[in-house]
Scaffold this active site. Structure first.
Site, short mmCIF file in Angstrom:
data_model
loop_
_atom_site.label_atom_id
_atom_site.label_comp_id
_atom_site.label_asym_id
_atom_site.label_seq_id
_atom_site.Cartn_x
_atom_site.Cartn_y
_atom_site.Cartn_z
N SER A 1 1.26 -1.72 0.05
CA SER A 1 -0.53 0.23 0.13
C SER A 1 1.03 1.48 -0.22
O SER A 1 0.29 2.07 -0.34
CB SER A 1 -1.56 -0.14 1.08
OG SER A 1 -1.75 -0.64 0.78
N THR A 2 2.20 1.46 0.23
CA THR A 2 2.73 2.41 0.93
C THR A 2 2.96 3.08 -0.41
O THR A 2 2.53 4.22 -0.71
CB THR A 2 3.96 1.93 1.56
OG1 THR A 2 4.44 1.79 2.63
CG2 THR A 2 4.71 3.24 1.27
N TRP B 1 1.52 2.99 -3.04
CA TRP B 1 -0.18 3.85 -3.45
C TRP B 1 -0.57 5.16 -2.51
O TRP B 1 -1.54 6.51 -2.93
CB TRP B 1 -1.31 2.60 -3.63
CG TRP B 1 -0.47 1.78 -4.49
CD1 TRP B 1 -0.56 1.12 -3.92
CD2 TRP B 1 -1.11 1.74 -5.29
NE1 TRP B 1 -0.30 -0.32 -4.79
CE2 TRP B 1 -0.56 0.64 -5.91
CE3 TRP B 1 -1.16 2.97 -6.58
CZ2 TRP B 1 -1.23 0.41 -7.01
CZ3 TRP B 1 -1.82 2.63 -8.03
CH2 TRP B 1 -1.19 1.22 -8.39
N ALA B 2 0.32 5.41 -1.88
CA ALA B 2 -0.05 6.98 -0.55
C ALA B 2 -0.16 8.06 -1.76
O ALA B 2 1.66 8.07 -2.12
CB ALA B 2 0.67 7.31 0.74
N GLN B 3 -1.09 8.80 -1.29
CA GLN B 3 -1.09 10.06 -2.99
C GLN B 3 -0.66 11.32 -1.40
O GLN B 3 0.30 12.04 -1.69
CB GLN B 3 -1.98 10.65 -3.19
CG GLN B 3 -2.55 9.26 -4.72
CD GLN B 3 -3.68 10.18 -4.89
OE1 GLN B 3 -4.46 10.18 -4.48
NE2 GLN B 3 -3.52 8.84 -5.93
N GLY B 4 -1.27 11.59 -0.80
CA GLY B 4 -1.14 12.80 0.50
C GLY B 4 -0.42 13.29 0.42
O GLY B 4 0.77 14.28 0.43
N GLU C 1 -4.99 18.63 4.93
CA GLU C 1 -5.93 17.84 4.28
C GLU C 1 -6.74 17.58 5.63
O GLU C 1 -6.91 18.47 6.32
CB GLU C 1 -5.39 15.93 4.20
CG GLU C 1 -4.43 15.76 3.53
CD GLU C 1 -3.77 14.50 3.04
OE1 GLU C 1 -4.88 13.59 2.73
OE2 GLU C 1 -2.48 14.60 3.19
N HIS D 1 -12.26 6.46 1.64
CA HIS D 1 -12.02 7.39 2.17
C HIS D 1 -13.32 8.21 1.04
O HIS D 1 -13.88 6.82 0.35
CB HIS D 1 -10.78 7.34 1.09
CG HIS D 1 -9.73 8.74 0.86
ND1 HIS D 1 -10.46 9.12 0.36
CD2 HIS D 1 -8.64 8.74 1.17
CE1 HIS D 1 -9.58 10.04 -0.02
NE2 HIS D 1 -8.05 10.14 0.50
N ARG E 1 -12.04 12.33 7.91
CA ARG E 1 -12.70 11.57 7.21
C ARG E 1 -14.02 11.46 7.26
O ARG E 1 -14.95 11.09 6.11
CB ARG E 1 -11.26 10.42 6.47
CG ARG E 1 -11.14 9.88 5.75
CD ARG E 1 -9.87 9.43 5.29
NE ARG E 1 -9.04 10.18 4.98
CZ ARG E 1 -7.96 9.89 5.35
NH1 ARG E 1 -7.15 9.01 5.06
NH2 ARG E 1 -7.21 10.33 3.68
N GLU F 1 0.14 -0.40 9.21
CA GLU F 1 -1.53 -0.57 9.18
C GLU F 1 -2.02 -1.98 10.24
O GLU F 1 -3.01 -1.68 10.51
CB GLU F 1 -1.68 -0.72 7.83
CG GLU F 1 -3.90 -0.34 7.65
CD GLU F 1 -4.45 -0.59 5.86
OE1 GLU F 1 -3.33 0.13 5.46
OE2 GLU F 1 -5.30 -0.58 5.82
N LEU G 1 1.39 7.17 6.98
CA LEU G 1 3.13 7.23 6.52
C LEU G 1 3.88 7.27 8.08
O LEU G 1 4.73 6.40 8.07
CB LEU G 1 3.50 7.79 5.54
CG LEU G 1 2.49 7.25 4.35
CD1 LEU G 1 3.18 8.40 2.66
CD2 LEU G 1 2.76 6.13 4.06
#
Ligand code: SIN
Length: 553
Positions: free
Chosen positions: A57-58, A60-63, A129, A250, A299, A384, A401
């Site tokens: 998953s790491t 894919w982290a965007q923010g 965010e 999300h 969120r 996670e 993260l």
């Protein structure tokens, strides 16, 4: 009639080979690789990963990664925002560790080679965010933060030629000593030569950093490897799991139609952090007046507002307006999201982006203390898969993260001080079992309907019954599909049990039959373990609540 059993051990061929190492690290995202890089300073380390090293998953982290790094910000402010998002269930000591050790951990990541976006003068460029009252999200490559961090960590691990890595390997179960402490792992390697097929690695400690469980649901931002393997194998070894009912959906995942399944593209909260806003199908903004932070509310607040709008209007998605950014800002700041929108025929420079909530993150997981130690001696967890107490009922954006980074370092520090002795594996008498691989699509449907964004006692009971029937289907041959299916059913059953038990709405757990937060009864955490015989009842009740969520209950 015998009730269906959640397997106590995965049925698998006997190990055909064995190996020995000081510490096995399961998983190769930010938590696993950080742990490995630190652990190698005092012991031999083996990283086992399900696919190739950078597949979790790491990447894919965007923010980005949240830390009090900017002028005017402080760990205390970061702590306050994290506690508010956690809705009363975060452990303040764990949050304090996160926010005070976070800035140095991020600087170390930069030293290691991670290239974060900077302003003209060289200072880090920080964005905002949901739930944050300050700009404190460091990002890289615009919206490719996870990919850049993973690149830097993989490069560092590859430079460290004393870290062994086994790719394409699924860890099946923990080996346990007679006293219940960890003695190593069994695993299946899709390899060649000696490390092929089922084997056993004996070790003094195991660090679980295997990521999330998004594949429990039909639509998720998680990659296909996120099948809850870590929570499942920890439960089978007797570990306690905490807060599993708090699954974060999300709010803004690109909506690709009713039939879209599996991993879905994320539209980062940072897009709203830079000024985008949600509108309904008549073009009306609906977050203003719902929360002081409007479109940047935590969120769960935004996800619920979108769901309510969808229910009220009969639509299956809402819309995100980021047209004001213009072409240049989209290209520089959000290149990944721009490309993914365009690849699906949406031009966010000119059009509204269709979005809907999808499963994103498990705030709970395998319980750990402040040093990553689980309730099973010798088993540590971070990232996670773990429940360190940081996230409570709802994780604050971009804290994941950071949590993986900080708690991996804490585990390494704890093991540096006190590495357990190598134990002799004992025959623990756990009964092996297997679930049919073909049940996964139905399991995902059952979880989406009965244990998704909106839950109720009836829906959860129905989900529990249906999971029971899936377990009863004749098992196929041992192999990755049936091992993953067994892990998914085990975690799904535990999640349904936790969701059923918590009769209130709090954070990301939304019960329409108990719509209010109830601090008089439910202001504590809910811990579960797998019942001794694994089949004390139908699966959803095969999990024993160790501690009720309040003194009075
Ligand atoms: C996002 O970029 O919106 C996701 C960040 C996170 O999950 O923390």
């Amino acid at each position: 009639m015998t009730a269906p059993a959640v397997p106590q051990r995965l049925a698998a061929p006997a190990p055909g080979w064995t190996d020995t190492v000081d510490v096995v690290v399961i998983g190769s995202g930010i938590a696993g690789l950080t742990a490995a890089l630190k652990l190698r300073e005092f012991g031999s380390v083996l990283v086992v990963t399900k696919d190739v090293v950078a597949s979790g998953s790491t990447q894919w982290a965007q923010g980005g990664i949240a830390a009090a790094l900017g002028p005017g910000d402080s760990p205390e402010d970061h702590l306050q925002d994290t506690l508010v998002a956690g809705a009363g269930l975060s452990d303040p000591a764990a949050v304090r560790a996160l926010v005070t050790e976070g800035p140095e951990a991020v600087h170390d990541l930069i030293e290691l080679g991670a290239r974060f976006d900077t302003l003209a003068g060289g200072d880090l460029s920080l964005t905002r965010e949901g739930g944050h009252h300050r700009n404190r999200i460091a990002h890289a490559g615009g919206d490719a933060t996870g990919a850049e961090i993973e690149r830097a960590l993989v490069a560092a691990v590859k430079r460290a030629d004393d870290i062994r890595i086994i790719e394409h390997a699924l860890v099946l179960d923990l080996l346990l000593a007679a006293d219940g402490a960890v003695a190593g792992v069994t695993l299946h390697v899709m390899g060649e030569g000696q490390l092929d097929g089922v084997g056993a690695i004996r070790s003094r400690a195991v660090v679980l950093a295997s990521g999330g469980l998004g594949q429990l649901y039909a639509a998720t931002t998680n990659p296909s490897v996120s099948t809850g393997d870590g929570v499942a194998l920890a439960l089978r070894a007797g570990a306690k799991v905490r807060d599993l009912e708090f699954i974060q959906f999300h709010p803004t995942v690109l909506w690709l139609g009713k039939s879209a399944k599996g991993q879905q593209p994320l539209v980062s909260e940072a897009v709203r952090g830079e000024g985008a806003f949600l509108v309904d199908h008549d073009g009306n903004r609906f977050m203003q007046g719902q929360h002081e932070l409007a479109d940047l509310a935590p969120r769960d607040v935004v996800a619920k507002a979108i769901m309510r709008k969808m229910l009220a209007t009969g639509k299956d998605h809402m819309l995100l307006d980021a047209r004001d950014f213009g072409d240049e800002k989209w290209r520089v700041r959000f290149p990944t999201i721009l490309a993914s929108c365009r690849s699906h025929g949406i031009d966010p420079v000119r059009e509204l982006i269709p979005v809907a909530p999808a499963c994103h993150y498990s705030s709970g997981g395998v319980w750990t203390d402040l040093h990553g130690q689980t309730s099973v001696p010798g088993l540590y967890a971070c990232g996670e898969v773990a429940c360190t107490g940081v996230h409570g009922a709802n994780r604050l954006a971009s804290n994941s993260l950071l949590e993986g980074l900080v708690f991996a370092r804490r585990i390494a520090a704890a093991l540096a001080d006190d590495l357990p002795d190598l134990r002799e594996p004992a025959d623990d008498g756990r009964v092996p079992g297997l679930v049919n691989a073909d049940v996964v699509p139905e399991l995902q449907r059952v979880m989406t309907v009965g244990a998704g964004v909106i839950r109720s006692a009836t829906g959860l009971a129905d989900a529990g019954d249906r999971l029971g029937r899936l377990i009863e289907q004749p098992a196929g041959e041992p192999g990755t599909p049936s091992w993953e299916a067994t892990n998914l059913v085990t975690v799904a059953s535990a999640l349904v049990a936790a969701g059923t038990a918590r009769e209130e709405s709090r954070g990301s757990h939304w019960r329409e039959d108990h719509p209010d937060r109830d601090d008089t009864v439910w202001s504590g955490n809910l811990d579960l373990t797998l019942a001794g015989d694994g089949n004390s009842a139908r699966p959803a009740t095969a999990f024993v609540a160790l501690k009720e969520a309040s003194e009075g209950k």
